[in-house]
Design a protein around this motif. Sequence first.
Motif, PDB file in Angstrom:
ATOM      1  N   UNK A 412       0.987  -1.154   0.028  1.00 33.56           N
ATOM      2  CA  UNK A 412      -0.141   0.094   0.068  1.00 33.56           C
ATOM      3  C   UNK A 412       0.701   1.182  -0.043  1.00 33.56           C
ATOM      4  N   UNK A 413       1.936   1.135   0.887  1.00 35.56           N
ATOM      5  CA  UNK A 413       2.611   2.396   1.084  1.00 35.56           C
ATOM      6  C   UNK A 413       3.477   2.679  -0.378  1.00 35.56           C
ATOM      7  N   UNK A 414       3.736   1.799  -1.235  1.00 34.35           N
ATOM      8  CA  UNK A 414       4.364   1.975  -2.478  1.00 34.35           C
ATOM      9  C   UNK A 414       3.216   2.366  -3.638  1.00 34.35           C
ATOM     10  N   UNK A 415       1.905   2.443  -3.321  1.00 35.00           N
ATOM     11  CA  UNK A 415       1.152   3.009  -4.492  1.00 35.00           C
ATOM     12  C   UNK A 415       1.222   4.349  -4.369  1.00 35.00           C
ATOM     13  N   UNK A 416       1.518   4.964  -5.408  1.00 35.88           N
ATOM     14  CA  UNK A 416       1.668   6.557  -5.455  1.00 35.88           C
ATOM     15  C   UNK A 416       0.510   7.152  -5.086  1.00 35.88           C
ATOM     16  N   UNK A 417      -0.717   6.758  -5.535  1.00 33.45           N
ATOM     17  CA  UNK A 417      -1.984   7.569  -5.061  1.00 33.45           C
ATOM     18  C   UNK A 417      -2.238   7.510  -3.761  1.00 33.45           C
ATOM     19  N   UNK A 418      -1.396   6.712  -2.749  1.00 32.52           N
ATOM     20  CA  UNK A 418      -1.605   6.736  -1.448  1.00 32.52           C
ATOM     21  C   UNK A 418      -0.874   7.978  -0.804  1.00 32.52           C
ATOM     22  N   UNK A 419       0.081   8.478  -1.591  1.00 28.91           N
ATOM     23  CA  UNK A 419       0.972   9.373  -0.825  1.00 28.91           C
ATOM     24  C   UNK A 419       0.997  10.672  -1.704  1.00 28.91           C
ATOM     25  N   UNK A 420       0.452  10.745  -2.666  1.00 27.77           N
ATOM     26  CA  UNK A 420       0.164  12.056  -3.417  1.00 27.77           C
ATOM     27  C   UNK A 420      -1.113  12.196  -4.077  1.00 27.77           C
ATOM     28  N   UNK A 421      -1.425  13.815  -4.193  1.00 34.74           N
ATOM     29  CA  UNK A 421      -2.603  14.094  -4.856  1.00 34.74           C
ATOM     30  C   UNK A 421      -2.223  13.881  -6.218  1.00 34.74           C
ATOM     31  N   UNK A 422      -3.562  13.739  -7.127  1.00 37.85           N
ATOM     32  CA  UNK A 422      -3.355  14.151  -8.464  1.00 37.85           C
ATOM     33  C   UNK A 422      -2.486  14.924  -9.050  1.00 37.85           C
ATOM     34  N   UNK A 423      -2.387  16.127  -8.696  1.00 38.90           N
ATOM     35  CA  UNK A 423      -1.590  17.213  -9.006  1.00 38.90           C
ATOM     36  C   UNK A 423      -0.067  16.828  -8.803  1.00 38.90           C
ATOM     37  N   UNK A 424      -0.158  16.318  -7.591  1.00 35.00           N
ATOM     38  CA  UNK A 424       1.374  16.053  -7.186  1.00 35.00           C
ATOM     39  C   UNK A 424       2.030  14.787  -8.069  1.00 35.00           C
ATOM     40  N   UNK A 425       1.077  13.967  -8.255  1.00 36.57           N
ATOM     41  CA  UNK A 425       1.397  12.727  -9.123  1.00 36.57           C
ATOM     42  C   UNK A 425       1.928  13.108 -10.549  1.00 36.57           C
ATOM     43  N   UNK A 426       0.832  14.188 -11.358  1.00 31.86           N
ATOM     44  CA  UNK A 426       1.213  14.596 -12.602  1.00 31.86           C
ATOM     45  C   UNK A 426       2.931  15.389 -12.379  1.00 31.86           C
ATOM     46  N   UNK A 427       2.859  16.109 -11.487  1.00 32.22           N
ATOM     47  CA  UNK A 427       4.137  16.920 -11.220  1.00 32.22           C
ATOM     48  C   UNK A 427       5.331  15.836 -11.138  1.00 32.22           C
ATOM     49  N   UNK A 428       5.343  14.705 -10.322  1.00 34.85           N
ATOM     50  CA  UNK A 428       6.323  13.670 -10.194  1.00 34.85           C
ATOM     51  C   UNK A 428       6.519  12.921 -11.325  1.00 34.85           C
ATOM     52  N   UNK A 429       5.487  12.691 -11.995  1.00 34.55           N
ATOM     53  CA  UNK A 429       5.766  11.739 -13.390  1.00 34.55           C
ATOM     54  C   UNK A 429       6.177  12.778 -14.572  1.00 34.55           C
ATOM     55  N   UNK A 430       5.967  13.900 -14.497  1.00 33.79           N
ATOM     56  CA  UNK A 430       6.531  15.320 -15.514  1.00 33.79           C
ATOM     57  C   UNK A 430       5.305  15.214 -16.728  1.00 33.79           C
ATOM     58  N   UNK A 431       4.093  15.249 -16.276  1.00 35.38           N
ATOM     59  CA  UNK A 431       2.992  15.277 -17.355  1.00 35.38           C
ATOM     60  C   UNK A 431       2.321  16.599 -17.082  1.00 35.38           C
ATOM     61  N   UNK A 432       1.797  17.231 -18.223  1.00 35.29           N
ATOM     62  CA  UNK A 432       1.277  18.391 -18.210  1.00 35.29           C
ATOM     63  C   UNK A 432      -0.011  18.396 -17.501  1.00 35.29           C
ATOM     64  N   UNK A 433      -0.523  17.150 -17.622  1.00 32.61           N
ATOM     65  CA  UNK A 433      -2.035  16.831 -16.689  1.00 32.61           C
ATOM     66  C   UNK A 433      -1.960  15.738 -16.457  1.00 32.61           C
ATOM     67  N   UNK A 434      -2.806  15.329 -15.751  1.00 34.80           N
ATOM     68  CA  UNK A 434      -3.194  13.943 -15.428  1.00 34.80           C
ATOM     69  C   UNK A 434      -4.658  13.781 -15.109  1.00 34.80           C
ATOM     70  N   UNK A 435      -5.376  12.938 -15.823  1.00 37.42           N
ATOM     71  CA  UNK A 435      -6.616  12.810 -15.565  1.00 37.42           C
ATOM     72  C   UNK A 435      -6.987  11.188 -15.394  1.00 37.42           C
ATOM     73  N   UNK A 436      -7.655  10.892 -14.306  1.00 39.89           N
ATOM     74  CA  UNK A 436      -8.262   9.556 -14.073  1.00 39.89           C
ATOM     75  C   UNK A 436      -9.630   9.500 -14.372  1.00 39.89           C
ATOM     76  N   UNK A 437     -10.134   8.041 -14.602  1.00 43.65           N
ATOM     77  CA  UNK A 437     -11.354   7.891 -14.890  1.00 43.65           C
ATOM     78  C   UNK A 437     -12.229   7.883 -13.522  1.00 43.65           C
ATOM     79  N   UNK A 438     -13.226   8.399 -13.606  1.00 37.19           N
ATOM     80  CA  UNK A 438     -14.043   8.150 -12.219  1.00 37.19           C
ATOM     81  C   UNK A 438     -14.280   6.760 -11.774  1.00 37.19           C
ATOM     82  N   UNK A 439     -14.590   6.343 -10.840  1.00 32.97           N
ATOM     83  CA  UNK A 439     -15.153   5.133 -10.281  1.00 32.97           C
ATOM     84  C   UNK A 439     -16.652   5.081 -10.945  1.00 32.97           C
TER      85      UNK A 439
END
Length: 476
Positions: A412-439
């Motif tokens: 669980x602690x290695x899953x990036x979405x448990x550690x960062x917000x969507x904006x922070x993940x986008x920043x970490x992976x170097x994307x201009x934007x990041x969009x996930x499909x809603x549940x």
Amino acid sequence: MVREYPLQERIKLDKMEEECGVFGVYSSTKKYNVANLTYLGLHALQHRGQESAGICVNNDGQFNLHKGMGLVTNVFDEDKLKSLDGKIGIGHVRYSTTGSSLLANAQPILTNSIKGDLAIAHNGNLINGAEMRLNLERQGSIFHSTLDTEVLAHLVARSFKDNIIEAFTHSLQQIKGAFSIVAMTKDSLIAARDPHGFRPLSLGKLGDSYIVASESCALDIIGATLIREIEPGEMLIINEEGIKSSYYSERKPYNFCIFEFIYFARPDSVIGGQNVHLARQELGRQLAREMDVEADMVVPVPSSGISAALGFAQESGLPYQKGILRNRYVGRTFIQPTQEIRDLKVRIKLNPIRDIIKGKKIVLIDDSIVRGTTSKRIIRMVREAGAKEVHLAISSPPVIDSCYYGLDTSRRKELIATQKSVEEIADYIGADSLTYLSKEGLLDSIQANGYGFCTACFDGNYPIGKGTDKLAIENR
Ligand code: SF4
């Protein structure tokens, strides 16, 4: 003696991994070569496990088992298949959750007790496996592997029921978790699915033969017809008397693993009457409806993002382009996994087509992000190929929890979405934007007849809890 195999680093991207695929054949007249059918079936199920493969065939009560480490094509050759003669057979492919793999953990497992020989192959994970094993060991059982499957074998051997089918039924009633099982006694093929139907299991027919397989693509490869899926809590006994269905448990609502539709199952398989490729296309369409971005083209991460990218392109009107090429022939390398090689991992498997990508704003489509390490490398690679903007779109919601029902997720602690917000993940992976499909978008898009879904890795709602194996999984 348990033989430890040297580490062979498969070039794996950062994905959740399926742990097993199962296959079984009953050919009453021996019209078909059971070992060959099982070999082909396992070949079609290879995506569900690449660490070991095995086939056990029963010739009038004489069980012959061959299993080994590696891909189906590495483990079996013509001579080995010729040596497996009979009218009932079961097979298994396995993915190992550990860095090194043990032959002792390859399946099917074959046991002998006063009730008779029994071969078992299992896909899934028991949430009371550790507890059951401890109880059995306290009563004197000696285990030869770390497999849940062996717990079932010991329960059958120790059952107070004398008849092996009754003992098997009684044992199924004691285990909890996710399981799709094929098993073989001296005269019968058995197929059983857990009461919640977490993992897939289909029944097919080829001439006089009945086939059971994790996915319908394994029926297609041998020309068998899909009859139906084995229902949650159902057990089939197939023998000379024909096929008999019974329910060893009260049927619970379906909690089918939604990740089978998102990533694991092969796109040509049909589950609940829904073709997997078309389901993924619909996820892509829904993702396009939920995403607001200006771009020049849609590019899939091959091959996991292809179906969703097609759907995204259809809905958004953007052109679909194969901007990244996948090297189809990468399977396994014997190079030790040093840091230097790990960094090359993505480049060995994927290569951008510079002339397509250069100067373009691209929507890059993938099915999921687990740790984010691969997404980061892919985006860097695409930028180095000249992309002007990279907008990453994911055809599933953020993965926020581990799986306890038969898939190898990261801790669980290695899953990036448990550690960062969507904006922070986008920043970490170097994307201009990041969009996930809603549940909601995910659930609305998949039209499998009568199915309900487990979505625990997206929302932490575990339909049957995490069980006593929780620590074992979290500590691995
Ligand atoms: Fe599938 Fe996720 Fe549920 Fe595991 S937790 S069975 S991966 S949906």
